[in-house]
Scaffold this motif. Sequence first.
Motif, PDB file in Angstrom:
ATOM      1  N   HIS A  99      18.204 -14.922  -6.799  1.00  0.00           N
ATOM      2  CA  HIS A  99      17.229 -14.179  -7.590  1.00  0.00           C
ATOM      3  C   HIS A  99      17.148 -12.731  -7.116  1.00  0.00           C
ATOM      4  CE1 HIS A  99      14.219 -14.269  -4.398  1.00  0.00           C
ATOM      5  NE2 HIS A  99      14.373 -15.588  -4.280  1.00  0.00           N
ATOM      6  N   LEU A 100      16.487 -11.889  -7.903  1.00  0.00           N
ATOM      7  CA  LEU A 100      16.443 -10.450  -7.612  1.00  0.00           C
ATOM      8  C   LEU A 100      15.926 -10.142  -6.217  1.00  0.00           C
ATOM      9  CD1 LEU A 100      15.119  -8.665 -10.836  1.00  0.00           C
ATOM     10  CD2 LEU A 100      17.432  -8.600  -9.907  1.00  0.00           C
ATOM     11  N   GLY A 101      15.005 -10.958  -5.719  1.00  0.00           N
ATOM     12  CA  GLY A 101      14.428 -10.696  -4.409  1.00  0.00           C
ATOM     13  C   GLY A 101      15.355 -10.990  -3.255  1.00  0.00           C
ATOM     14  N   ASN A 102      16.500 -11.614  -3.524  1.00  0.00           N
ATOM     15  CA  ASN A 102      17.434 -11.957  -2.449  1.00  0.00           C
ATOM     16  C   ASN A 102      18.645 -11.040  -2.410  1.00  0.00           C
ATOM     17  OD1 ASN A 102      15.976 -13.939  -1.216  1.00  0.00           O
ATOM     18  ND2 ASN A 102      16.926 -15.632  -2.313  1.00  0.00           N
ATOM     19  N   PHE A 103      18.491  -9.837  -2.938  1.00  0.00           N
ATOM     20  CA  PHE A 103      19.488  -8.783  -2.791  1.00  0.00           C
ATOM     21  C   PHE A 103      18.817  -7.623  -2.056  1.00  0.00           C
ATOM     22  CE2 PHE A 103      20.895 -11.266  -6.307  1.00  0.00           C
ATOM     23  CZ  PHE A 103      22.290 -11.159  -6.362  1.00  0.00           C
ATOM     24  N   GLY A 104      19.598  -6.869  -1.314  1.00  0.00           N
ATOM     25  CA  GLY A 104      18.980  -5.747  -0.623  1.00  0.00           C
ATOM     26  C   GLY A 104      19.922  -5.017   0.299  1.00  0.00           C
ATOM     27  N   PHE A 105      19.343  -4.170   1.130  1.00  0.00           N
ATOM     28  CA  PHE A 105      20.088  -3.323   2.048  1.00  0.00           C
ATOM     29  C   PHE A 105      20.113  -3.929   3.447  1.00  0.00           C
ATOM     30  CE2 PHE A 105      17.907  -0.547  -1.043  1.00  0.00           C
ATOM     31  CZ  PHE A 105      19.011   0.037  -1.638  1.00  0.00           C
ATOM     32  N   TYR A 106      21.156  -3.633   4.190  1.00  0.00           N
ATOM     33  CA  TYR A 106      21.230  -3.998   5.602  1.00  0.00           C
ATOM     34  C   TYR A 106      22.332  -3.160   6.243  1.00  0.00           C
ATOM     35  CZ  TYR A 106      25.217  -6.869   4.146  1.00  0.00           C
ATOM     36  OH  TYR A 106      26.398  -7.298   3.605  1.00  0.00           O
ATOM     37  N   ALA A 107      22.410  -3.209   7.565  1.00  0.00           N
ATOM     38  CA  ALA A 107      23.355  -2.367   8.290  1.00  0.00           C
ATOM     39  C   ALA A 107      24.706  -3.056   8.444  1.00  0.00           C
ATOM     40  CB  ALA A 107      22.798  -2.031   9.667  1.00  0.00           C
ATOM     41  N   GLU A 129      27.962 -20.610 -12.677  1.00  0.00           N
ATOM     42  CA  GLU A 129      26.958 -20.364 -13.709  1.00  0.00           C
ATOM     43  C   GLU A 129      25.544 -20.459 -13.156  1.00  0.00           C
ATOM     44  OE1 GLU A 129      29.893 -23.317 -15.817  1.00  0.00           O
ATOM     45  OE2 GLU A 129      29.320 -22.780 -13.758  1.00  0.00           O
ATOM     46  N   TRP A 130      25.339 -21.346 -12.192  1.00  0.00           N
ATOM     47  CA  TRP A 130      23.980 -21.550 -11.687  1.00  0.00           C
ATOM     48  C   TRP A 130      23.449 -20.298 -11.003  1.00  0.00           C
ATOM     49  CZ3 TRP A 130      23.778 -27.136  -9.230  1.00  0.00           C
ATOM     50  CH2 TRP A 130      24.152 -28.079 -10.214  1.00  0.00           C
ATOM     51  N   ASP A 131      24.277 -19.648 -10.204  1.00  0.00           N
ATOM     52  CA  ASP A 131      23.851 -18.402  -9.550  1.00  0.00           C
ATOM     53  C   ASP A 131      23.505 -17.346 -10.592  1.00  0.00           C
ATOM     54  OD1 ASP A 131      23.975 -19.179  -6.904  1.00  0.00           O
ATOM     55  OD2 ASP A 131      25.834 -18.107  -6.446  1.00  0.00           O
ATOM     56  N   LEU A 132      24.351 -17.207 -11.598  1.00  0.00           N
ATOM     57  CA  LEU A 132      24.132 -16.157 -12.591  1.00  0.00           C
ATOM     58  C   LEU A 132      22.895 -16.441 -13.430  1.00  0.00           C
ATOM     59  CD1 LEU A 132      25.077 -13.532 -13.786  1.00  0.00           C
ATOM     60  CD2 LEU A 132      26.682 -14.804 -15.240  1.00  0.00           C
ATOM     61  N   LYS A 133      22.680 -17.692 -13.785  1.00  0.00           N
ATOM     62  CA  LYS A 133      21.482 -18.037 -14.554  1.00  0.00           C
ATOM     63  C   LYS A 133      20.220 -17.829 -13.718  1.00  0.00           C
ATOM     64  CE  LYS A 133      23.528 -21.235 -17.899  1.00  0.00           C
ATOM     65  NZ  LYS A 133      23.584 -22.623 -18.413  1.00  0.00           N
ATOM     66  N   ARG A 134      20.313 -18.103 -12.433  1.00  0.00           N
ATOM     67  CA  ARG A 134      19.142 -17.889 -11.577  1.00  0.00           C
ATOM     68  C   ARG A 134      18.816 -16.393 -11.491  1.00  0.00           C
ATOM     69  NH1 ARG A 134      15.489 -20.419  -9.128  1.00  0.00           N
ATOM     70  NH2 ARG A 134      14.612 -19.874  -7.102  1.00  0.00           N
ATOM     71  N   LEU A 135      19.832 -15.564 -11.399  1.00  0.00           N
ATOM     72  CA  LEU A 135      19.615 -14.120 -11.362  1.00  0.00           C
ATOM     73  C   LEU A 135      19.009 -13.630 -12.677  1.00  0.00           C
ATOM     74  CD1 LEU A 135      19.922 -11.301 -10.133  1.00  0.00           C
ATOM     75  CD2 LEU A 135      22.294 -11.295 -10.948  1.00  0.00           C
ATOM     76  N   ALA A 136      19.581 -14.049 -13.802  1.00  0.00           N
ATOM     77  CA  ALA A 136      19.093 -13.575 -15.102  1.00  0.00           C
ATOM     78  C   ALA A 136      17.644 -14.001 -15.342  1.00  0.00           C
ATOM     79  CB  ALA A 136      20.001 -14.107 -16.209  1.00  0.00           C
TER      80      ALA A 136
END
Length: 461
Positions: A99-107, A129-136
């Motif tokens: 989901h959107l909250g599990n993307f981000g920045f790191y070193a 498909e499951w990952d993409l549907k969860r993101l959408a």
Amino acid sequence: MTTRPDLAMTLDAQLSAGRALRRSVARRQHALLEMPDRDPVAILEAQHRGRVPELVPVRVARMLESPFAFYRGSAAHMAHDLRDAPRTGIVVVACGDAHLGNFGFYASPERELVFDLNDFDEANVGPWEWDLKRLATSAVLAGREVGIDERTCREAATAAAHAYRDTLNRLYAHTALERFYFRVEADALLDRIDAGPDRKELRRAQRKARRRSSEQVLTSVATVGSGLDTRIVDQPPVLRHLGVASPEQMTGILRTYRESAASDVAVLLEQYTLVDAAFRVVGVGSVGLRAHIALLIGPSGEPLMLQPKEAVPSVLVTYGGMAFGDTRRRAVARPSRGVEGWRVVTGQRVMQAVSDRFLGWLEFEGRDFYVRQFRDMKGAVDLDRLTPSLLVEYTRLCAAVLARAHAQSPDGARILGYLGRSDRFDDAVARWARDYADQAERDHAALAAAVRSGRLAAVAT
């Protein structure tokens, strides 16, 4: 002429095999949401078994905050609901909670700020498909939460599928080695965003991430003393010593962890002394699992904070029916102990362009753990500050990163062959995401009703 059984398929053969899959699973079928009979509260109750009992009400309270908060903690529900849904049969090393909250920045190890997936607790083999549907779906719910209109939320969901497909096209114009080395530098993100408030918001998130170091974290986590006398101050129930492993046990945990850490990291850690450790409540889905922060002090008095975190079986296995393992067609070499921690670390290393050098895993007193550096230049876009345009653009960026992660798996090109160049799949995913967002709202309402009836307790922090 003999053929090795593990010989990889050529790119053209994979593309052709992917196109052939459209005959058995039409792309428009991905729009269909056929919900199985299930009790959303019962799924939560099953997940709570084995967690720290007094923290379960904290998890419930966090999921009560909004439908999107519920969604962030309900990866098990989605895996359960997709288990018998139409799918191509192409499996990848999947995030399981993209989901959107599990993307981000790191070193990166070179101390550059990069942007990528950053949560792998549910990583395992799974349908792409499951990952993409969860993101959408997360884009729809995140947009609704901040009052963005339904048309734009649908546009964001469509953008997720389109960007995923477009990025695969770009990636498979390169060699496997070039795909392996490809990564998204944080500064490059700004080139994709027009000047204005959205770019300012990305810059804000980057500045915040760059400021996060062990030294900065030490100031944000209340401590007393200095040097080898530094101690963490309890902030219950989120941060506390009660229930944490004893100093002797934590020493044993870190000693065992060093056996799986990279050799250079293991040598580096010999220069540090463990001075304190505390139990720390983490993100919505993990509340109640055993997560600690360990404070180590180096020879010049510098702090290093590590996070041993309990790893339990992935929801892709327990609720989605997937097999434990990876995408290789032969037996997987895995450790005899700490296997769930190993699964998380392996998934992270496969899916991220560059990973935390301090990653490792272990088993302790019958429970599996993985270890990572705590908050090393980690940060993310504040989803509460999304504008309509930033929702669409940020979702597009996350989908591109997800495509890069899936393209590391051996059968990734089959996905590209299946998707083709039309927008049929994009439209199908957008419709599915809208309908599943509606379901998440109903599940959130069911949770609220369970709390009101006394079936579940909720304690806010």
